[in-house]
Design an enzyme around this catalytic site. Structure first.
Site, short mmCIF file in Angstrom:
data_model
loop_
_atom_site.label_atom_id
_atom_site.label_comp_id
_atom_site.label_asym_id
_atom_site.label_seq_id
_atom_site.Cartn_x
_atom_site.Cartn_y
_atom_site.Cartn_z
N SER A 113 0.79 -1.23 0.00
CA SER A 113 0.00 0.00 0.00
C SER A 113 0.83 1.28 0.00
O SER A 113 0.33 2.32 -0.38
CB SER A 113 -0.95 0.00 1.19
N LYS A 158 -12.21 -0.84 -0.85
CA LYS A 158 -11.30 -0.10 -1.73
C LYS A 158 -11.91 0.02 -3.13
O LYS A 158 -12.88 0.71 -3.31
CB LYS A 158 -9.92 -0.73 -1.67
N HIS A 215 -5.55 -4.08 -2.08
CA HIS A 215 -5.34 -3.04 -3.10
C HIS A 215 -5.23 -3.63 -4.51
O HIS A 215 -4.97 -2.90 -5.47
CB HIS A 215 -4.06 -2.25 -2.81
#
Ligand SMILES: *Cc1c(COP(=O)(O)O)cnc(C)c1O
Length: 393
Positions: free
Chosen positions: A183, A241, A211
């Site tokens: 990240s 996300k 992610h």
């Protein structure tokens, strides 16, 4: 009373002195490419909402309909009476989307890691972690009595050495844990090598793709990206996300899922997320499946922006995804850059020690499928001017 809690203020003041405290800036409306932040119009470059789904009318409509049908809350823990048919529908959808036998959800990705990892390993086992893994993996590992080993970031020779040494020790099981996309740097785990080593040394593979979902593998995540869907034993993810909603997920074999919902304490002892969250998640997966263009736009934006900032002279480190760090070095400089960007109407986050190494402070920029070329050019023009002013480029 006051004296008893004074240590809290002292600790806070100490953090403040070192520049380690957060300034919370609240949004005055939905998270989307153009936002209002405390009354100020800003271009959003700091959200995880990669596919611009957080304010998508279809997610909202699905959620509203679910509230009307199921109410506002699930009423209980997942394990007792909180699982509704709409949750089960979501599990099936995730399994299909991830091409695994089965799946379940957790309240959050954090809850999935911190609840599941402690059940997967104990005394006589070894957990092997990349040094840059997310805090929820670290906390999950801390809750076990298993032996631990940490390898330098993505260092496959170091990982192999650990596995080699482990083989001599007769562990019951060895699990390699890694983020799919890291990240802070936006680089991708070396999954081909990790799975190969795991196979060679009889280890299990645990990947947290928070992610990577919605981003890699046409949106399906890291398993599809590397064609390793069957080689990864534990796939963790989140709807918070790219999918624009909320909630953690776990996908894998039927054995894993049965085990998880009978053992993971965050599943057993904590409430199910509300039914409208499940409805929004189902809608998000549908959209990602039906609109491959959305993922493509995210990548087009990423390539364009990265190429442009690099040609200005910014250091983007090892980024290979829509997370693009602009590494400036000193913490103070990173903060000044973020502040100046904010003054110009760009919302991006400065990330400083201890989240990253002391000399690697940065602005983390995150791309969005909903950014237009004009949006990106606006940001680039400001970045060039401020970067020169601060002698970063
Ligand atoms: C963001 C993130 C999480 C947390 O997910 P939530 O659903 O927001 O709790 C977990 N793991 C990784 C790798 C993440 O990046």
């Amino acid at each position: 009373m006051r004296e008893m809690t004074e240590f809290l203020r002292r600790e806070y003041e100490e953090m403040e002195k070192q520049g380690l405290t957060w300034t919370i800036r609240s949004l005055n409306g939905p998270s989307q490419p153009h936002v209002k932040v405390e009354g100020k119009d800003c271009l959003m470059l700091a959200s995880n909402n990669y596919l611009d789904l957080a304010n998508d009318p279809r997610l909202k409509e699905a959620a509203i309909k679910a509230i009307e049908k199921y109410g506002a809350g699930a009423g209980s823990d997942w394990s007792i009476a909180g699982t509704m048919d709409i949750h089960i529908e979501l599990y099936k959808k995730i399994a299909k989307f991830k091409n695994t036998e089965d799946a379940i959800t957790f309240q959050t990705g954090f809850a999935a890691n911190s609840g599941l990892i402690p059940q997967l390993a104990g005394k006589g086992d070894l957990l092997v972690s990349d040094e840059l893994n997310h805090g929820s993996i670290i906390d999950g590992v801390r809750l076990t009595k298993a032996d631990r080993a940490v390898y330098p970031h993505s260092d496959m020779a170091a990982l192999e050495k650990i596995l080699e040494d482990a083989n001599k020790k007769d562990y019951r099981r060895v699990i390699i844990l890694t983020d799919g996309v890291f990240s802070m740097d936006g680089d991708i785990a070396k999954m081909k090598e990790i799975c190969k080593l795991a196979d060679e040394y009889q280890a299990l593979v645990y990947v947290d793709d928070a992610h990577g979902e919605g981003v890699l593998g046409d949106g399906h995540g890291i398993g599809k990206h590397f064609n390793l869907e069957k080689e990864i034993h534990f796939q963790i993810g989140t709807f918070s996300k790219a999918f624009g909603s909320f909630g953690g997920m776990l996908a894998g074999s039927r054995d894993l899922i049965l085990f998880a919902y009978n053992k993971a304490r965050t599943w057993l002892l904590s409430a199910a997320f509300p039914p409208h969250v499940a409805a929004a998640n189902i809608a998000a997966l549908d959209i990602v499946e039906k609109e491959p263009d959305r993922v493509k736009r995210l990548w087009d934006n990423t390539k364009y922006f990265k190429k442009e900032v690099e040609s200005m002279g910014y250091d983007t480190g090892n980024s290979e995804t829509p997370i693009i760090p602009l590494i400036v070095g000193e913490s103070k400089k990173a903060k000044r850059l973020a502040d100046k960007m904010y003054d110009e109407g760009i919302f991006a986050l400065a990330i400083v020690y201890p989240m990253v190494a002391r000399d690697k402070a940065r602005i983390r920029v995150q791309m969005n499928a909903g950014h237009t070329k004009e949006d990106l050019d606006f940001a680039l023009e400001k970045l060039e001017r401020i970067g020169k002013e601060l002698k970063i480029i």
